[in-house]
Design a protein around this motif. Structure first.
Motif, PDB file in Angstrom:
ATOM      1  N   PHE A 124      69.175  12.024  38.784  1.00 10.63           N
ATOM      2  CA  PHE A 124      67.587  12.858  39.268  1.00 10.63           C
ATOM      3  C   PHE A 124      67.468  12.397  41.319  1.00 10.63           C
ATOM      4  N   GLU A 125      67.705  11.398  41.045  1.00 13.94           N
ATOM      5  CA  GLU A 125      67.506   9.911  42.067  1.00 13.94           C
ATOM      6  C   GLU A 125      68.360  10.700  43.145  1.00 13.94           C
ATOM      7  N   GLY A 126      70.018  11.061  42.617  1.00  9.82           N
ATOM      8  CA  GLY A 126      70.905  10.957  43.767  1.00  9.82           C
ATOM      9  C   GLY A 126      70.456  12.094  44.421  1.00  9.82           C
ATOM     10  N   ILE A 127      70.155  13.403  43.136  1.00  8.62           N
ATOM     11  CA  ILE A 127      70.192  14.407  43.738  1.00  8.62           C
ATOM     12  C   ILE A 127      69.220  15.318  44.825  1.00  8.62           C
ATOM     13  N   SER A 128      67.520  14.349  44.305  1.00 11.58           N
ATOM     14  CA  SER A 128      66.405  14.546  44.702  1.00 11.58           C
ATOM     15  C   SER A 128      66.436  13.795  46.254  1.00 11.58           C
ATOM     16  N   ALA A 129      67.161  12.764  46.938  1.00 12.56           N
ATOM     17  CA  ALA A 129      67.714  12.450  47.918  1.00 12.56           C
ATOM     18  C   ALA A 129      68.486  12.830  48.904  1.00 12.56           C
ATOM     19  N   LEU A 130      69.740  13.382  47.903  1.00 10.88           N
ATOM     20  CA  LEU A 130      70.553  14.572  48.823  1.00 10.88           C
ATOM     21  C   LEU A 130      69.733  16.083  49.344  1.00 10.88           C
ATOM     22  N   LEU A 143      59.841  24.968  32.248  1.00 10.23           N
ATOM     23  CA  LEU A 143      59.351  23.808  32.010  1.00 10.23           C
ATOM     24  C   LEU A 143      58.004  23.526  30.781  1.00 10.23           C
ATOM     25  N   SER A 144      57.231  24.615  30.854  1.00  9.23           N
ATOM     26  CA  SER A 144      56.125  25.053  30.313  1.00  9.23           C
ATOM     27  C   SER A 144      57.227  24.834  28.706  1.00  9.23           C
ATOM     28  N   PHE A 145      57.709  25.510  28.422  1.00  9.96           N
ATOM     29  CA  PHE A 145      58.781  26.032  27.560  1.00  9.96           C
ATOM     30  C   PHE A 145      58.946  24.369  26.745  1.00  9.96           C
ATOM     31  N   LEU A 146      59.813  23.806  27.625  1.00  9.82           N
ATOM     32  CA  LEU A 146      59.796  22.200  27.667  1.00  9.82           C
ATOM     33  C   LEU A 146      58.604  20.998  27.453  1.00  9.82           C
ATOM     34  N   GLY A 147      57.300  21.837  26.472  1.00  7.30           N
ATOM     35  CA  GLY A 147      55.912  21.271  26.578  1.00  7.30           C
ATOM     36  C   GLY A 147      55.444  20.827  27.996  1.00  7.30           C
ATOM     37  N   LEU A 148      55.924  21.145  28.769  1.00  5.60           N
ATOM     38  CA  LEU A 148      54.855  20.391  30.072  1.00  5.60           C
ATOM     39  C   LEU A 148      53.695  21.335  30.008  1.00  5.60           C
ATOM     40  N   ASP A 149      52.746  20.363  30.802  1.00  5.32           N
ATOM     41  CA  ASP A 149      51.315  21.303  31.153  1.00  5.32           C
ATOM     42  C   ASP A 149      51.413  22.139  31.887  1.00  5.32           C
ATOM     43  N   PHE A 150      50.162  22.814  31.919  1.00  3.48           N
ATOM     44  CA  PHE A 150      50.195  23.421  33.066  1.00  3.48           C
ATOM     45  C   PHE A 150      50.347  23.306  34.412  1.00  3.48           C
ATOM     46  N   ILE A 151      49.902  22.617  35.218  1.00  5.52           N
ATOM     47  CA  ILE A 151      49.694  22.148  36.398  1.00  5.52           C
ATOM     48  C   ILE A 151      50.881  21.499  36.194  1.00  5.52           C
ATOM     49  N   LEU A 199      53.106  24.264  37.182  1.00  6.67           N
ATOM     50  CA  LEU A 199      53.572  24.894  38.067  1.00  6.67           C
ATOM     51  C   LEU A 199      53.733  24.038  39.579  1.00  6.67           C
ATOM     52  N   SER A 200      52.942  23.202  39.064  1.00  7.55           N
ATOM     53  CA  SER A 200      53.428  22.333  40.640  1.00  7.55           C
ATOM     54  C   SER A 200      54.990  21.212  40.806  1.00  7.55           C
ATOM     55  N   GLY A 201      55.200  21.193  39.317  1.00  2.00           N
ATOM     56  CA  GLY A 201      57.152  20.907  39.449  1.00  2.00           C
ATOM     57  C   GLY A 201      58.144  22.002  40.104  1.00  2.00           C
ATOM     58  N   TYR A 242      58.536  11.008  38.317  1.00  2.00           N
ATOM     59  CA  TYR A 242      58.915  11.528  37.465  1.00  2.00           C
ATOM     60  C   TYR A 242      59.697  11.167  35.722  1.00  2.00           C
ATOM     61  N   THR A 243      59.319  10.007  35.609  1.00  2.00           N
ATOM     62  CA  THR A 243      59.617   8.854  35.254  1.00  2.00           C
ATOM     63  C   THR A 243      59.961   9.134  33.488  1.00  2.00           C
ATOM     64  N   LEU A 244      58.584  10.076  33.664  1.00  2.00           N
ATOM     65  CA  LEU A 244      58.183   9.957  32.337  1.00  2.00           C
ATOM     66  C   LEU A 244      58.275  11.911  31.242  1.00  2.00           C
ATOM     67  N   LEU A 245      59.381  11.821  32.476  1.00  2.00           N
ATOM     68  CA  LEU A 245      58.987  13.678  31.920  1.00  2.00           C
ATOM     69  C   LEU A 245      60.798  13.958  31.524  1.00  2.00           C
ATOM     70  N   PRO A 246      60.605  14.980  29.889  1.00  2.00           N
ATOM     71  CA  PRO A 246      61.717  14.967  29.173  1.00  2.00           C
ATOM     72  C   PRO A 246      63.017  14.932  29.887  1.00  2.00           C
ATOM     73  N   THR A 247      64.479  14.630  29.460  1.00  2.00           N
ATOM     74  CA  THR A 247      65.923  14.665  30.084  1.00  2.00           C
ATOM     75  C   THR A 247      65.967  15.715  30.293  1.00  2.00           C
ATOM     76  N   SER A 248      65.772  16.866  29.749  1.00  2.00           N
ATOM     77  CA  SER A 248      66.162  17.987  29.841  1.00  2.00           C
ATOM     78  C   SER A 248      65.072  18.826  30.887  1.00  2.00           C
ATOM     79  N   ALA A 249      63.541  18.191  30.765  1.00  2.00           N
ATOM     80  CA  ALA A 249      63.152  19.178  32.246  1.00  2.00           C
ATOM     81  C   ALA A 249      63.504  18.597  33.536  1.00  2.00           C
ATOM     82  N   LYS A 250      64.203  16.944  33.593  1.00  2.00           N
ATOM     83  CA  LYS A 250      64.732  16.769  34.816  1.00  2.00           C
ATOM     84  C   LYS A 250      65.360  17.584  35.356  1.00  2.00           C
ATOM     85  N   TRP A 251      66.327  17.339  34.435  1.00  2.00           N
ATOM     86  CA  TRP A 251      67.975  18.493  35.047  1.00  2.00           C
ATOM     87  C   TRP A 251      67.501  20.621  35.250  1.00  2.00           C
TER      88      TRP A 251
END
Length: 482
Positions: free
Chosen positions: A103-109, A411-419, A422-424, A446-455
């Motif tokens: 996540f960190e490498g892809i986000s940076a590149l 992202l909502s299917f993976l359990g994240l809230d609406f905001i 939408l913003s992620g 983004y540390t506390l997000l589920p692994t599947s949400a990060k991918w």
């Protein structure tokens, strides 16, 4: 399909990436930090893999790629580089999981700037430097791709952007290789100037280098958890605003300007529109905070201009938690982040070029409603917008909206809230970085997000950086049929 030249080019780029890894390794060695060994291991692994690909696939004649091979080469280069760029984070164990390292490498590149790291003040400086280098490389990478690859692939009106510059630039620099070199050195000089000015403004040399690299690349990864608020320096903020705006403009215009065309910037319709937006949007936010929220004018001016420009240029730097400004600011920023900067810049988003083309075509259709027999030829920068460009732009817009909707649903299917959903999704596909809400807002990570949400977000970062179709087309079965 001929895979040999593709693997050869991937090998060359891996070798270059491995060489760049030696820079933070050497920095840590000189500083006496033990992490230099892990960084050296990552560099050697990358160099060896790159050398293997180069030696095993060295072409015996001039490389010529078909359209399918060009699509595959573009996607392969970005995906492979991102995977190897994650090695320093993984080997030094600054991230707790493999997913976080990727996540960190892809986000940076991809110059997204979203991070899973906390306690940056206590993080290895070699890692902080590596993040900055990755963002800088990603910034020049997308500029070169926008100029050489995307027009060939006819993605989202890029052929119009290419034709706009082809005649002008050929008169100045007759070869593509010369144009690429001119762009690289212009990008490097602007970065050096930004670093020097930041250092003169009062921050230490290391922070000046890291922040300078990420500012011109509109990346957004800072050296402190507090982002730019850590410096508490108005001069630093002004310098960063100037170079964020420069990074969001078409770099070819600066090449032309340096070659003697002094009016190049203002003569371009895309640049004029962007600069007007840069002046207007922060002014609106300043007046709103001053009048409606009774914030002192100078405070409103300083905070509004910096944070609005950081959002507009998809940089993602912050000086304050703008979520506390109220619902108007959040919605205002949410709209701005989708627009992005100019085509041929380091920014992502829909881009000013496409917004202008859609505006021109919409105006033409409205005119035809009142005068059905009127022959109206839509133009942009005195060039006729043909049907191929129209179709390309609307196809891109349709893909952009569909992909964004799919990311939100995922992202909502993976359990994240609406905001957060939408913003992620918006932050990923526009390569902005921070979103909204308590988890991924300007004061969160983004540390506390589920692994599947990060991918899923990593996929969104790639799609946004590669202009969607460059990556999506690889999933079509017909692409792989001979």
């Amino acid at each position: 399909m001929n895979y040999q030249p593709i693997l050869f080019v991937v090998g060359l780029l891996l070798s270059a990436l491995g060489s760049l890894m030696l820079v933070p390794a050497l920095f840590e060695l000189v500083a006496g930090h033990p992490s230099w060994i892990r960084l050296l291991e990552a560099a050697l692994m990358t160099l060896l893999c790159g050398a293997f690909f180069v030696l095993a696939n060295r072409p015996h004649k001039r490389i010529e790629l078909s359209l399918r091979e060009t699509f595959l080469l573009t996607a392969s280069c970005w995906l492979t580089l991102a995977a190897f760029a994650s090695l320093p984070f993984l080997l030094t164990r600054v991230t707790t999981t493999t997913t976080d390292a990727f996540f960190e490498g892809i986000s940076a590149l991809t110059t997204t700037g979203a991070t899973v790291l906390t306690g940056l003040e206590f993080t290895s400086k070699g890692i902080l430097l590596w993040r900055a280098i990755l963002q800088w490389v990603g910034g020049i990478g997308i500029i070169v791709m926008a100029l050489t690859v995307l027009p060939l692939l006819r993605i989202g009106g890029m052929q119009l952007f290419h034709s706009e510059f082809s005649d002008r630039m050929e008169k100045i620099l007759p070869r593509v290789s010369q144009i690429t070199k001119a762009i690289f050195w212009t990008y490097a000089v602007l970065t050096l100037l930004c670093v020097c000015l930041l250092w003169l403004a009062g921050i230490d040399g290391f922070d000046a280098v890291c922040v300078g690299l990420t500012t011109v690349a509109t990346g957004g990864m800072a050296t402190s958890d507090q982002s730019v608020a850590h410096f508490k320096n108005p001069a630093v903020e002004i310098i960063m605003m100037v170079f964020m705006v420069i990074g969001a403009m078409t770099l070819l215009q600066f090449v032309r300007m340096l070659r003697g065309h002094r009016g190049a910037l203002w003569q371009d319709g895309q640049t004029r529109t962007f600069l007007c937006l840069v002046a207007l949007a922060p002014s609106v936010m300043t007046l709103w905070r001053w009048e409606m929220q009774n914030v002192p004018f100078l405070k409103a001016l300083r905070e509004s201009f910096f944070n609005t420009i950081a959002i507009m240029t998809t940089s993602g730097f912050t000086t304050t938690n703008y979520e506390r400004w109220g619902s108007f600011a959040i919605i205002f920023f949410f709209i701005l982040l989708f627009i992005g900067g100019c085509t041929g810049s380091t920014t992502s988003g829909i881009k000013i070029l496409r917004v202008k083309i859609i505006y021109v075509l919409t105006k033409a259709q409205i005119r035809k409603l009142f005068r059905p027999h009127l022959v109206y030829v839509p133009t942009y920068n005195k060039q006729t917008i043909d049907s191929a460009v129209m179709g390309s732009v609307f196809m891109y817009l349709g893909l952009f909206v569909s992909t964004y909707a799919a990311l939100c649903l995922g992202l909502s299917f993976l359990g994240l809230d609406f905001i957060t959903s939408l913003s992620g999704a918006a932050s990923a596909i526009t390569n902005l970085g921070p979103g909204f809400g308590p988890l991924i807002g300007p004061s969160g990570t983004y540390t506390l997000l589920p692994t599947s949400a990060k991918w899923l977000l990593m996929g969104g970062m790639f799609l946004g950086r590669l202009e969607l179709i460059t990556l999506l087309i690889l999933f079509m079965p017909s692409f792989w049929r001979d």
